[in-house]
Scaffold this active site. Sequence first.
Site, PDB file in Angstrom:
ATOM      1  N   ARG A  31     -16.552  -2.612  36.618  1.00  0.00           N
ATOM      2  CA  ARG A  31     -16.515  -3.945  37.218  1.00  0.00           C
ATOM      3  C   ARG A  31     -17.292  -3.981  38.540  1.00  0.00           C
ATOM      4  O   ARG A  31     -18.355  -4.563  38.637  1.00  0.00           O
ATOM      5  CB  ARG A  31     -15.048  -4.384  37.440  1.00  0.00           C
ATOM      6  CG  ARG A  31     -14.874  -5.874  37.712  1.00  0.00           C
ATOM      7  CD  ARG A  31     -15.084  -6.311  39.145  1.00  0.00           C
ATOM      8  NE  ARG A  31     -14.182  -5.647  40.082  1.00  0.00           N
ATOM      9  CZ  ARG A  31     -14.328  -5.723  41.402  1.00  0.00           C
ATOM     10  NH1 ARG A  31     -15.322  -6.412  41.929  1.00  0.00           N
ATOM     11  NH2 ARG A  31     -13.510  -5.066  42.204  1.00  0.00           N
ATOM     12  N   ASP A  32     -16.796  -3.312  39.562  1.00  0.00           N
ATOM     13  CA  ASP A  32     -17.419  -3.372  40.883  1.00  0.00           C
ATOM     14  C   ASP A  32     -18.801  -2.717  40.866  1.00  0.00           C
ATOM     15  O   ASP A  32     -19.696  -3.105  41.620  1.00  0.00           O
ATOM     16  CB  ASP A  32     -16.509  -2.682  41.906  1.00  0.00           C
ATOM     17  CG  ASP A  32     -16.837  -3.058  43.350  1.00  0.00           C
ATOM     18  OD1 ASP A  32     -17.618  -4.001  43.561  1.00  0.00           O
ATOM     19  OD2 ASP A  32     -16.303  -2.409  44.262  1.00  0.00           O
ATOM     20  N   HIS A 224      -9.999   1.525  49.240  1.00  0.00           N
ATOM     21  CA  HIS A 224     -11.237   1.213  48.532  1.00  0.00           C
ATOM     22  C   HIS A 224     -12.388   1.338  49.535  1.00  0.00           C
ATOM     23  O   HIS A 224     -12.652   0.416  50.298  1.00  0.00           O
ATOM     24  CB  HIS A 224     -11.128  -0.219  47.979  1.00  0.00           C
ATOM     25  CG  HIS A 224     -12.277  -0.676  47.147  1.00  0.00           C
ATOM     26  ND1 HIS A 224     -12.196  -0.837  45.775  1.00  0.00           N
ATOM     27  CD2 HIS A 224     -13.542  -1.020  47.469  1.00  0.00           C
ATOM     28  CE1 HIS A 224     -13.349  -1.264  45.303  1.00  0.00           C
ATOM     29  NE2 HIS A 224     -14.193  -1.376  46.314  1.00  0.00           N
ATOM     30  N   HIS A 226     -16.359   2.255  50.802  1.00  0.00           N
ATOM     31  CA  HIS A 226     -17.783   2.288  50.446  1.00  0.00           C
ATOM     32  C   HIS A 226     -18.476   3.336  51.311  1.00  0.00           C
ATOM     33  O   HIS A 226     -18.082   3.581  52.445  1.00  0.00           O
ATOM     34  CB  HIS A 226     -18.411   0.908  50.632  1.00  0.00           C
ATOM     35  CG  HIS A 226     -18.078  -0.029  49.517  1.00  0.00           C
ATOM     36  ND1 HIS A 226     -19.014  -0.741  48.815  1.00  0.00           N
ATOM     37  CD2 HIS A 226     -16.883  -0.354  48.957  1.00  0.00           C
ATOM     38  CE1 HIS A 226     -18.417  -1.469  47.878  1.00  0.00           C
ATOM     39  NE2 HIS A 226     -17.125  -1.259  47.954  1.00  0.00           N
ATOM     40  N   CYS A 257     -26.223  -1.407  46.553  1.00  0.00           N
ATOM     41  CA  CYS A 257     -27.229  -2.451  46.473  1.00  0.00           C
ATOM     42  C   CYS A 257     -28.319  -1.990  45.517  1.00  0.00           C
ATOM     43  O   CYS A 257     -28.923  -0.942  45.711  1.00  0.00           O
ATOM     44  CB  CYS A 257     -27.822  -2.691  47.855  1.00  0.00           C
ATOM     45  SG  CYS A 257     -29.244  -3.769  47.802  1.00  0.00           S
ATOM     46  N   ASN A 266     -19.987   2.269  46.300  1.00  0.00           N
ATOM     47  CA  ASN A 266     -18.618   2.746  46.251  1.00  0.00           C
ATOM     48  C   ASN A 266     -18.560   4.268  46.362  1.00  0.00           C
ATOM     49  O   ASN A 266     -19.492   4.976  45.965  1.00  0.00           O
ATOM     50  CB  ASN A 266     -18.002   2.363  44.898  1.00  0.00           C
ATOM     51  CG  ASN A 266     -17.667   0.882  44.823  1.00  0.00           C
ATOM     52  OD1 ASN A 266     -16.704   0.434  45.420  1.00  0.00           O
ATOM     53  ND2 ASN A 266     -18.487   0.127  44.107  1.00  0.00           N
TER      54      ASN A 266
END
Lengths: 315, 315
Positions: A31-32, A224, A226, A257, A266
């Site tokens: 998903r992410d 979560h 990054h 990106c 992530n």
Amino acid sequence: MGAREVGLPERAPAPGGTLPERVTIWEVGPRDGLQNESEIVPVEVKLEFLDRLARVGLPVLEATSFVHPKWVPQLADAEELLAGLHRRDGVRYPVLVPNERGLDRALAAGVAEIAVFASATETFAERNLNSGLDSQFAMFEPVVSRARAEGIAVRGYLSMCFGDPWEGAVPADQVARVGRRLLDLGCAQLSLGDTIGVATPGQVTAVLAALDAAGVGVEALAVHFHDTYGQALANTYAALRHGVSTVDSSAGGLGGCPYAESATGNLATEDLVWMLDGLGIEHGADLDALVATSTWMAERLGRPSPSRVVRALGG
Amino acid sequence: MGAREVGLPERAPAPGGTLPERVTIWEVGPRDGLQNESEIVPVEVKLEFLDRLARVGLPVLEATSFVHPKWVPQLADAEELLAGLHRRDGVRYPVLVPNERGLDRALAAGVAEIAVFASATETFAERNLNSGLDSQFAMFEPVVSRARAEGIAVRGYLSMCFGDPWEGAVPADQVARVGRRLLDLGCAQLSLGDTIGVATPGQVTAVLAALDAAGVGVEALAVHFHDTYGQALANTYAALRHGVSTVDSSAGGLGGCPYAESATGNLATEDLVWMLDGLGIEHGADLDALVATSTWMAERLGRPSPSRVVRALGG
């Protein structure tokens, strides 16, 4: 000199004894990760990716999103994906749901678990959700209450918990207040997001302490991170030391990106697994199978994985 | 969304209060970084690199090595480099010295500080030093004693402190025993190297605890992590929490395998500085000037820096 020859690192005793014995890895790659790819990945590839990740032994695979296809065309195939999903025993497949329309679609697709996406800051709430920091709750309230009435568990993502591109550093007590409200609304878990990757371990500890003070138990929390500034794993270690036992990550580090070569997005699941193995923390995933899966996916996407572990062990 | 707009991360209070107030960054890019480049960098470029790093505010620049040019042709210009070096006030310029012949060259070049390079494991001592774990000390003894007689401080590098490609995981008490011996020989500081990058934070804590037990004070220690598996910064954080206040790193992450695209080698100084800034730990370096220097060096080398921070802020 093949580093792989040393095998997995020594399982050292937990320093301080405060580390969890087991961590639930919440895999967000499908998903992410894929929502940030410039190219739209075919649904067959997504399905194979999910099935490979399930066979790796990951217990939670965030499968897709019911955000409007106009905003995230990469995941416009959510219905088709869920219809074709080979659900494996013991694996959960939550999906992201932004609003009631998304919930309708998720319910029609038969999902058992959803996640909503809130902002810890005023500006990001306005820009990303066309809402305000307080008024975003009016949008989520019917989503959460209807989902719960259907017996569906809801996770609450809270983004911009450490820094915001418009507001700068975010006060820890603001994160605790907004996060507490998301749990009070009926979310079963709160995932604290460092959306732009600026956090450092002291901030992580400060936010977790503020949540403690607000009466939020660590068992309701996930982190979560990054890796934009290389801090994701150090921050994760700080969170583990605080007792957090659910960690979000993305296979192969998918989700950066797509315009930057070797994007850093992530936290890579492989890098997390390497650390958990070294700390003697159980997680259930097979590192070799995971690296093979991310290597396979990197070939489908036509660019190398940004995960250090995948680069060291893959191919 | 420009992440740089948030500025430096919030200076959060030290979790647990055990973090050092100030860290000495031991910059190894000009030596450990450039010795691993496939192309030989012209001495003029090295001199400009060193001068830029000095102006960044880094207090220790490991300038070059007196290893035999047959083994490290990249640093065969050590004499020429030291003759041309613009020494700035307050900056130390140690050099690596493998043996007495190297010491002769270093003394002739007028160096004020040297480092020797030992192994924590039998196999690496045999393969890298043509010596054994114990007999390596016979090689270092005259180097250290002669250097000290000349008023020259000696640092001892200890490699393979966490894992070894031939022997696997390295017992913490073995590292403590060999490290203690290096200090007893007369080294002023011991730098614990994770040469193949396999360590995780629990192992770091275990090795530091074993050194404590062997009577080695934390003020005599430095850590030297490689980011092969993405663990370098998490390991550094664990070491800082243990009170270590000297950290080795390489500007732009120079020092990986030059044959791999986007090689992952030494901990990048920029990623370290980002974390130290966030933790409110003083170090003296200017992040923007450092990123500009690594971006400049990456252009000289013709490949992008593997540092996450350089990629996010550079260019």
